[in-house]
Structures are given as structure tokens and as C-alpha cells.
Design an enzyme around this catalytic site. Structure first.
Site, PDB file in Angstrom:
ATOM      1  N   GLY A  15      -0.887  -6.548  66.430  1.00 46.83           N
ATOM      2  CA  GLY A  15      -1.672  -5.580  67.186  1.00 46.83           C
ATOM      3  C   GLY A  15      -2.294  -6.239  68.406  1.00 46.83           C
ATOM      4  O   GLY A  15      -2.952  -7.261  68.298  1.00 46.83           O
ATOM      5  N   GLY A  17      -4.643  -4.904  70.576  1.00 44.88           N
ATOM      6  CA  GLY A  17      -5.855  -4.264  71.083  1.00 44.88           C
ATOM      7  C   GLY A  17      -6.847  -5.333  71.503  1.00 44.88           C
ATOM      8  O   GLY A  17      -6.497  -6.521  71.601  1.00 44.88           O
ATOM      9  N   CYS A  50     -11.816   2.282  74.933  1.00 50.38           N
ATOM     10  CA  CYS A  50     -13.104   2.919  75.247  1.00 50.38           C
ATOM     11  C   CYS A  50     -13.141   3.448  76.675  1.00 50.38           C
ATOM     12  O   CYS A  50     -13.996   4.263  77.017  1.00 50.38           O
ATOM     13  CB  CYS A  50     -14.254   1.937  75.054  1.00 50.38           C
ATOM     14  SG  CYS A  50     -14.357   1.304  73.382  1.00 50.38           S
ATOM     15  N   VAL A  87       5.644  -4.535  63.027  1.00 51.73           N
ATOM     16  CA  VAL A  87       5.736  -5.416  61.862  1.00 51.73           C
ATOM     17  C   VAL A  87       5.819  -4.531  60.618  1.00 51.73           C
ATOM     18  O   VAL A  87       4.933  -3.718  60.374  1.00 51.73           O
ATOM     19  CB  VAL A  87       4.521  -6.365  61.795  1.00 51.73           C
ATOM     20  CG1 VAL A  87       4.612  -7.238  60.544  1.00 51.73           C
ATOM     21  CG2 VAL A  87       4.453  -7.232  63.047  1.00 51.73           C
ATOM     22  N   GLY A 118      -5.843  -1.777  63.820  1.00 56.97           N
ATOM     23  CA  GLY A 118      -6.667  -0.683  64.305  1.00 56.97           C
ATOM     24  C   GLY A 118      -6.744   0.515  63.382  1.00 56.97           C
ATOM     25  O   GLY A 118      -6.660   0.381  62.156  1.00 56.97           O
ATOM     26  N   ARG A 143      -7.052   8.420  71.563  1.00 56.97           N
ATOM     27  CA  ARG A 143      -6.968   7.122  70.893  1.00 56.97           C
ATOM     28  C   ARG A 143      -6.133   6.130  71.703  1.00 56.97           C
ATOM     29  O   ARG A 143      -6.436   4.960  71.742  1.00 56.97           O
ATOM     30  CB  ARG A 143      -6.356   7.347  69.512  1.00 56.97           C
ATOM     31  CG  ARG A 143      -6.395   6.168  68.591  1.00 56.97           C
ATOM     32  CD  ARG A 143      -7.802   5.868  68.110  1.00 56.97           C
ATOM     33  NE  ARG A 143      -7.887   4.522  67.557  1.00 56.97           N
ATOM     34  CZ  ARG A 143      -9.003   3.891  67.283  1.00 56.97           C
ATOM     35  NH1 ARG A 143     -10.176   4.473  67.499  1.00 56.97           N
ATOM     36  NH2 ARG A 143      -9.005   2.674  66.799  1.00 56.97           N
ATOM     37  N   GLU A 188     -20.032  20.574  65.979  1.00 58.91           N
ATOM     38  CA  GLU A 188     -20.407  19.448  65.116  1.00 58.91           C
ATOM     39  C   GLU A 188     -20.757  19.985  63.730  1.00 58.91           C
ATOM     40  O   GLU A 188     -21.544  20.920  63.591  1.00 58.91           O
ATOM     41  CB  GLU A 188     -21.599  18.705  65.728  1.00 58.91           C
ATOM     42  CG  GLU A 188     -22.286  17.697  64.839  1.00 58.91           C
ATOM     43  CD  GLU A 188     -21.370  16.572  64.353  1.00 58.91           C
ATOM     44  OE1 GLU A 188     -20.693  15.960  65.198  1.00 58.91           O
ATOM     45  OE2 GLU A 188     -21.326  16.344  63.126  1.00 58.91           O
ATOM     46  N   ILE A 289      -6.686 -12.385  50.784  1.00 57.25           N
ATOM     47  CA  ILE A 289      -5.449 -13.178  50.657  1.00 57.25           C
ATOM     48  C   ILE A 289      -5.532 -14.399  51.585  1.00 57.25           C
ATOM     49  O   ILE A 289      -5.871 -14.254  52.764  1.00 57.25           O
ATOM     50  CB  ILE A 289      -4.221 -12.335  51.065  1.00 57.25           C
ATOM     51  CG1 ILE A 289      -4.161 -11.019  50.294  1.00 57.25           C
ATOM     52  CG2 ILE A 289      -2.939 -13.149  50.930  1.00 57.25           C
ATOM     53  CD1 ILE A 289      -3.541 -11.082  48.935  1.00 57.25           C
ATOM     54  N   TYR A 293      -5.941 -12.939  57.845  1.00 59.83           N
ATOM     55  CA  TYR A 293      -7.190 -12.506  58.455  1.00 59.83           C
ATOM     56  C   TYR A 293      -7.040 -11.044  58.866  1.00 59.83           C
ATOM     57  O   TYR A 293      -5.920 -10.561  59.045  1.00 59.83           O
ATOM     58  CB  TYR A 293      -7.493 -13.343  59.701  1.00 59.83           C
ATOM     59  CG  TYR A 293      -7.681 -14.815  59.401  1.00 59.83           C
ATOM     60  CD1 TYR A 293      -8.958 -15.348  59.264  1.00 59.83           C
ATOM     61  CD2 TYR A 293      -6.585 -15.666  59.250  1.00 59.83           C
ATOM     62  CE1 TYR A 293      -9.142 -16.703  58.990  1.00 59.83           C
ATOM     63  CE2 TYR A 293      -6.759 -17.013  58.973  1.00 59.83           C
ATOM     64  CZ  TYR A 293      -8.039 -17.528  58.840  1.00 59.83           C
ATOM     65  OH  TYR A 293      -8.215 -18.855  58.570  1.00 59.83           O
TER      66      TYR A 293
END
Lengths: 465, 465
Positions: A15, A17, A50, A87, A118, A143, A188, A289, A293
Site C-alpha cells: 500500500g 498511501g 485528505c 498482493v 488502508g 476515498r 446525520e 505475527i 507490521y
């Protein structure tokens, strides 16, 4: 794509990002000989998610401007970036990842893997939102660049947009659509806007001004889309208390109701997951694991104050996890503090809003005292002072400052000052005596930061008597 | 002016500046039955001295606007304010003060006295600056409303002004005169501007931009005024290294070279004084004499970091001392932290400048490491980012953050965050991991606050190896 056979450390990042890109940089810095590779399933190198609402509004000219580090940049930094590379499996035993590289199957060896996959939008159950597995025309999320491009293509002045969700991203989108002369309605489900950031008394302070510009339905959920020939025409929303249904004519519907973690690889690899499917990581950004990470929106860590598990969803935290994972995966050592502060901010409809730590509703049995100051950013006699409101939460038993919220002038920097207090576990008795910087054109002798502390301190002392 | 004979606590405050006025308010709040009186030798109730330059520039319309609390206000608060009332003696044994009340002699009893007599301009030995004990016409200082009125009356566009002293007040005056289309020259005896606030490498960063607007002579002292018929015509300034003398044509000369404490009453009363005549006070703002408090520019306390005696000269500290003295004199209990942080700021020529703690030159044998970050206040891709420079000083032995300096966007609020770190004695290893608030229109994922900490942290780690 050759596989080197020498003894270099091989760090694979999944990833590209902000988290993955940062991890790669810090891995590169930590071990200059390591092989650092990023596998990104999309077509773009690291860009700012963002920033998407601000390209939609036109404040940022082009989507390409959001790219923070280009392919050339990664190349120069000696980080191998593989785009269009999905992956499909992390083989822990063989220490290889299996990649679909634009249709071509490849295997790639690793010493450690950093999962930075993400999250995806969490879509509430709204009837007719999709047809044949695709959103109805006019419906979108914010997104990815492609999501945002789709929304931007729909905008012409005078059109009607409905945003589902009045959190930070929902209101940022509402603001950006309003800037484009779109008629905006926000729906909302909760009784307040920005409920993850502000206590109800704080968010209520800006409701009037927001309501002058957009329509806001609180305590409402969207339950059905009406469309004609696959194009959205309206959304029906229902009052959660009365059950009354309202039909809102809508050309554009933006769903901004949070995310769900992209955890499939981690799940397959056997990583411990949290209640809502986030990968559980520690202060070193390690999963359960070894050599695996995880960072960013696919993970959960703990809250600094409550020590409860907390899904990660802020770019500021993602980047810091990236620093930790990158350094640790490369043989260095870096630990984040014992929990996230969740310092957060936005700028919507002319208000800077910021907070650090949990809102009041996050606490159950704890003995919390709050204090609020509403005032101005400059001495009264100096022209140009702007409104500023600061609320502080203190643990009444320990006296520790546990969170703060701000609305108005330089709210984010003022909240950063509280973030330091929370991180340092400073006591209100000490912190209320902070000497804040004073000059007539800059700030008053006693800043709002200090005055809010005074209010909570007085309430605490009254309690003690 | 009657003397009440009942058993109320009698608190006398000498001087109605920000310190005296604040002390009176907090004494009033602490003991609602106490008799609280302020004796002020001037004709104005509490006003902002720091605001004077901005009335001169016209930013604040009238001098009267600077009055923060009027006679009516004090009256309503049940604080007896006596103007034109010069206290000539504090009789410690008899517990009375002796007052010259506009020519009338009165005695006034007290239980405690708060000395808030302030300071007067310290005038360097410049030849011909005065005639018959009065400044030559065109020469002035900026200490009182009357001082400032005098300067303001001299201003017509195109006139030439020289400001002696490039500290905070000297440069604020230079900026305000420049705003009035006056040709401004600043003369500073030291090799750098703002040397009490910024290290030379920091102040050097704004010298070019300042030099575009005003003439600055560093390393020069003014040694003589030339005047005609009692009106200033020029000032001669001398290079401290080469000895070369320059004649600067000048219509207005503003002396801003610091202050000397107004200590005569305290001296007569036997209060312990510091090396430069300041009244020594402790964390409760007590002098060495029982029931005698002192606050503000006439006092010295200790520096929080170096623990060395430090003259007080910042409004922010004066007000906090006023809180302490007022509460303590009224029977409450309030202690300031163990030293002053000296958080300070200004806004000059479009730059926000701020600092907390001592500059590097204040340290002798200590092992200090510094780190500096120069960058922008917003993510690179977001338009409108402004420059921000942050420098951090850390004690290399303890890892404690001891001071910080900033120039640029929201420098004061960013420095307040460091002030919290200094006050809380936070370690750089922890503080560099502060989560700062992030949103594209507000701040980047890693704020300048954090990035400056990273620089110093890297330098520290290199040192440790």
C-alpha cells in the site's frame, strides 16, 4: 522484476498511501543497504486522500497536485515502487508475497512486511443505493482520486447534493460542495454533528451559522434512494424518533459514514484482529505475527487516555505509525507513546475546529470535570480579535488533563498545546499556570488556553471542598 | 477618605497598572469582605502600556481605548481606586501608608501591601538628550499615555525617526512609525536585533525583509544629539568596532533601551533588592518583608530553566504575579511555578516572532543541543501556506526541552506548545512524538513543532553514539 540473492534486508510494504510511503522513507533512512519495495494495487503513487475535497471545491487546482511523492521521487530514493500490483497473499513460512502485477503473477521475498492497506468506505444499508453492484449514477464516496473525480464531474451550480454523515469528512465535503454553489443537505443519524470531535455543547455553538448555509437533519437516517433510468432523483430520510419520512430531491449523494478496514491479507496471515476487523498493533506497529507490521486505517491501537482499542483514522497518526514501522522493520527501534492522542482538526464553513483526546461521551464511570471559556483571540482593545472557544476535560481524581476541544481562531495550534499536556500527563494545577505568549496584536495576557483551565480548576476546587 | 475601624482585612495596592489592577480583582474575589484599595500616582485607571505603539500607528483609534478597567468598573467591583495619589512611605511598624493625595496628606492603614510601582525608562548616556532636566523637543519614550501622546503629536508623513534599541518595544515602535509613513532608522548597540528573544541565526532570518523597510544599524550606540533652538535635528551614532561616527538626521528620537525598576518605596521599607535594584520576590510574590508583596516590572523572580534571578518585564507575567499576590494578600494561597518561562511574542513588519525560555547565549557550561526547522504552515499541495521557522533548545544531559523560538505563521501559539513542554519538563524523546493536529487547510501531518523536535533529537542521538 528480479529477486536479488544477496544478504540485504528485504522490506516489503503493501500500500502506497501516506502510511506506506512514510514507512518506506524511514526504512530507507534506517538501513541504507536494505531493499525497500512498495506494492500498490492502484495506479497512483503516494497522494493525500485528505486533500480530495479541496480539489472538488477547486481550492487545489488539479488532482495530480495531491501526489506528494512521485514515481521519480521513489526511484531517486531507491525505493522500488510497484503500481497496479495487488498482493494476494503473504506466505509467512516461505517469506514471500504473491503478487498480481497487472495480470502477471510474481513472488517476492521478504524479511519483513508492513501492511498499509488502508480502509474502504463503510456503506450504510440504503435501499437502491446500488444497481448491479455499482452505485446508482449520482451516488459517490470520497476515498480515492477516482471517487473524487466522479463527484467533481457531476457538479454544476444550483444542483442539489446530500451528504450522509456529519463527521469531519462529511462536513468538509459539505463545505466544499457549498463553495461550488451546490445546495447542500447533510443527514446525520446521531443527535449532533462532529460527535467524535466535539461535545454537544461545543458543536451546538456553530450549528446556527452552518444552518444559514446548508440544511442539516440530525437524528435522521437515509433509508432509500429514488432514481430514474439509473440516475438518482431523491433520497428519503427518516426521523429516528418520530419515524417521519422526508423526501430530499438530490442530484448528488455523498456517503461519508466512516470506513471499514481492508484486512483480507492480514486475516489470511493469521494476524489478530479487533472487534471491528482492524489489525491489532502495538506501540512498535507490530502485529501479532513476527516480522509483520501494520499501519494506518486498517489497524487499531489503544487510546492514550482510556487505553481502549481505537481504530486509526487520522493522517497524523498514520504517518507516525509509518515512521515507527519503517524504522523497526529496518532494524532500528522506535516506539510510539502508550496510546494515540487523536489530535484532530478541520476548517469548515470558516470555523477552525480541533480536539485532542476523547469526548465526554467516551467516559463511563470516570470522574470528569469540564471547563469552558468563550472569548476572543486578542485583547478587547485591539481591533480584529476573533472568537475562540476552548473546553478542557480533567480527571477529577488525578487532576490530569485528559482532553480538550476548540472552535475558532488558531484552534488547532491551541489544541496542540493541550496535546502536549495530555501526552505529558500534566496536572491542571500546574498547567493552568502556563505563561502564554502575550502581545496586543497576537494574544491577550491570559490566553483562552489558560482561561479554560482556570474555569475547570475552579470547578475542581469547589468539588474538593 | 474615611478610615474604617472594624475588623475587615485591609489590602493596599500601590500602582494601578495591569499588575495592580489584577491583584485588586483577585484580592476582591478571594475575600469578599476585605477592604481593597489601589493608590495610583497618575491620572489614568488601569490601561495597557503594551498597546501604546498601536495608538501611535492609528491601529487603535484613541488612547482612551487602552483603558481596560475604568473608575466606574473599580467602583462597581468595590475596589477603592485613588488616582493622583502618590504613596510616599510604607510604615511597616504602624501598618499605615502615607499618601500625597493630589496635594493632601493622608494616612491609610493596611494589613498587607502589594507594591506594583512598575519601572521607568532606562536612558543611556546620550549627550544633549535633555535640556534643563527635560528631553529636547522631538525626543521621547513609550512608557505612559502621556509619553505616547507626545510622540504621536510629532508625526507627519515623511519625517525622520530614529529608534534607539532593537528589542521587542523598539521594533514595535519602528513598525508603528513605519506604518505612519515615517522614515525609520533603528540603532542597536548589540550585534543582533531582538537578542533577548531570538538567537542570532533566527533574527538574521528576518533582517533582509526588515532592511527593505527601515534602516538598521547594529553594533552602534548613539552618543550625541544635535539640536537647534531646543528641537532635535540629528543624532550621531558610533560603530562600536571601527569607531566610525555617522550623523543621522532625525526629527523624532525614541529611546527604547529597557527600564529601571521604580523601587524607592520598597528600598525605604527595607525589602531585599536584586543586583539591578529590582524587588526580590518569591513564587507567592512575597518580598523579604512580611505582609509586603511586590509584582510586575519593579520585581525580579527566577528563571524557570536557569534558576537565575530575572527582572520581570512581560505583561503576561505581571498579570500572573498579580493573581498570586492578590489571592495571597487576601488570605488565600497561590504559588507561581518555580520560575518564569518568559513566553514572549510580538508582531513586527508582518512577522510573528515568539519565544519561550532563555536564548542560547544565556547558557555557559550547560550542554545544549539545538535543532531548527524552516518550512511551511500547510501541506505543500495546499495553497496559502506561510513560512514558519522553529528552533528548539534541549539540555543534552537530561533530554529536557528548555526553550524554543519561532518566526512566522502562528508562531506564538506554536511556542505556547513548547511552553507547556518546558513547564512540564518534558523530554525530547517523548515530546517529538506529539501528535499534532492535521487537516490540509490547517496544518501538515507533521507540524513544524514536531519537525524541529526531530532535528534536535537526531543531533542528540548522533552525539550519544
Amino acid at each position: 522484476m528480479g529477486i536479488s540473492l544477496n544478504q540485504e534486508r528485504r522490506i516489503v510494504i503493501i500500500g502506497c498511501g501516506a502510511g506506506g510511503g512514510t514507512a518506506a522513507q524511514f526504512a530507507r533512512k534506517t538501513d541504507r543497504k536494505a531493499n525497500v519495495s512498495i506494492f500498490e494495487k492502484g495506479i497512483y503513487p503516494q497522494y493525500s486522500k485528505c486533500g480530495l475535497p479541496y480539489v472538488i471545491s477547486g481550492k487545489i487546482p488539479r488532482f495530480e497536485d495531491l501526489i506528494e511523492f512521485s514515481e521519480e521521487w521513489f526511484n531517486k530514493a531507491k525505493i522500488d515502487l510497484f503500481l497496479k500490483s495487488n498482493v494476494e497473499e503473504i506466505d509467512i513460512n516461505e517469506k514471500i508475497i504473491k503478487v498480481n502485477n497487472n495480470g502477471k503473477y510474481i513472488e517476492y521475498p521478504f524479511n519483513s512486511v508492513i501492511i498499509a492497506t488502508g480502509a474502504e468506505p463503510a456503506i450504510p444499508p440504503i435501499k437502491n443505493l446500488s444497481q448491479d453492484g455499482k452505485f446508482v449514477k449520482g451516488v459517490g464516496v470520497v476515498r480515492t482520486i477516482d471517487d473524487a473525480k466522479k463527484i467533481k464531474s457531476l457538479l454544476t451550480p444550483g444542483k442539489k447534493a446530500t451528504v450522509i454523515g456529519a463527521g469531519l469528512i462529511g462536513l468538509e465535503m459539505a463545505d466544499c460542495l457549498y463553495e461550488k454553489n451546490i445546495n447542500v443537505t447533510v443527514v446525520e443519524a446521531l443527535p449532533d454533528i462532529l460527535s467524535n470531535t466535539l461535545d454537544p455543547d461545543m458543536s451546538a455553538q456553530i450549528m446556527d451559522q452552518l444552518s444559514e448555509k446548508i440544511d442539516i437533519y440530525l437524528n435522521h437516517f437515509a433509508n432509500e434512494i429514488k432514481h430514474e433510468n439509473g440516475v438518482i432523483k431523491s433520497v428519503s430520510i427518516q426521523d429516528r424518533e418520530s419515524g417521519v419520512i422526508n423526501q430530499i430531491p438530490t442530484d448528488i449523494l455523498v456517503v461519508a459514514t466512516g470506513t471499514k478496514p481492508e484486512n483480507s491479507l492480514a486475516k489470511k496471515s493469521g494476524c489478530r484482529l479487533g472487534k471491528h476487523g482492524h489489525i491489532i498493533v502495538n506501540e512498535r506497529s507490530e502485529t501479532s505475527i513476527k516480522n509483520l507490521y501494520a499501519i494506518g486505517d486498517c489497524t487499531e491501537y489503544i487510546d492514550f487516555v482510556t487505553k481502549k482499542p481505537t481504530p486509526i483514522g487520522l493522517g497524523s497518526i498514520v504517518v507516525r505509525q509509518g515512521i515507527a514501522a519503517g524504522i523497526n522493520a529496518a532494524g532500528g527501534s522506535y516506539s510510539l507513546p502508550n496510546g494515540v492522542l487523536q489530535t484532530r482538526t478541520t476548517d469548515i464553513f470558516g470555523f477552525e475546529v480541533a480536539a485532542v483526546g476523547p469526548t465526554l461521551s467516551c467516559f463511563e464511570s470516570e470522574n470528569i470535570v469540564t471547563g469552558k471559556f468563550n472569548g476572543f483571540s486578542l485583547p478587547e482593545y485591539f481591533p480584529g480579535g476573533k472568537s475562540i472557544s476552548i473546553k478542557v476535560l480533567v480527571n477529577a481524581d488525578s487532576g490530569e488533563i485528559i482532553s480538550a476541544q476548540g472552535i475558532g481562531d488558531k484552534a488547532a495550534q491551541r489544541i496542540n498545546t493541550f496535546a502536549g499536556a495530555v501526552l505529558g500527563r500534566l496536572n491542571i494545577d500546574l498547567f493552568k499556570k502556563l505563561e502564554t505568549a502575550y502581545a496586543p496584536p497576537v494574544a491577550p495576557t491570559l490566553d483562552a488556553v489558560t482561561l479554560a483551565c482556570d474555569v475547570v480548576s475552579m470547578k475542581l476546587n469547589r468539588k474538593k471542598r
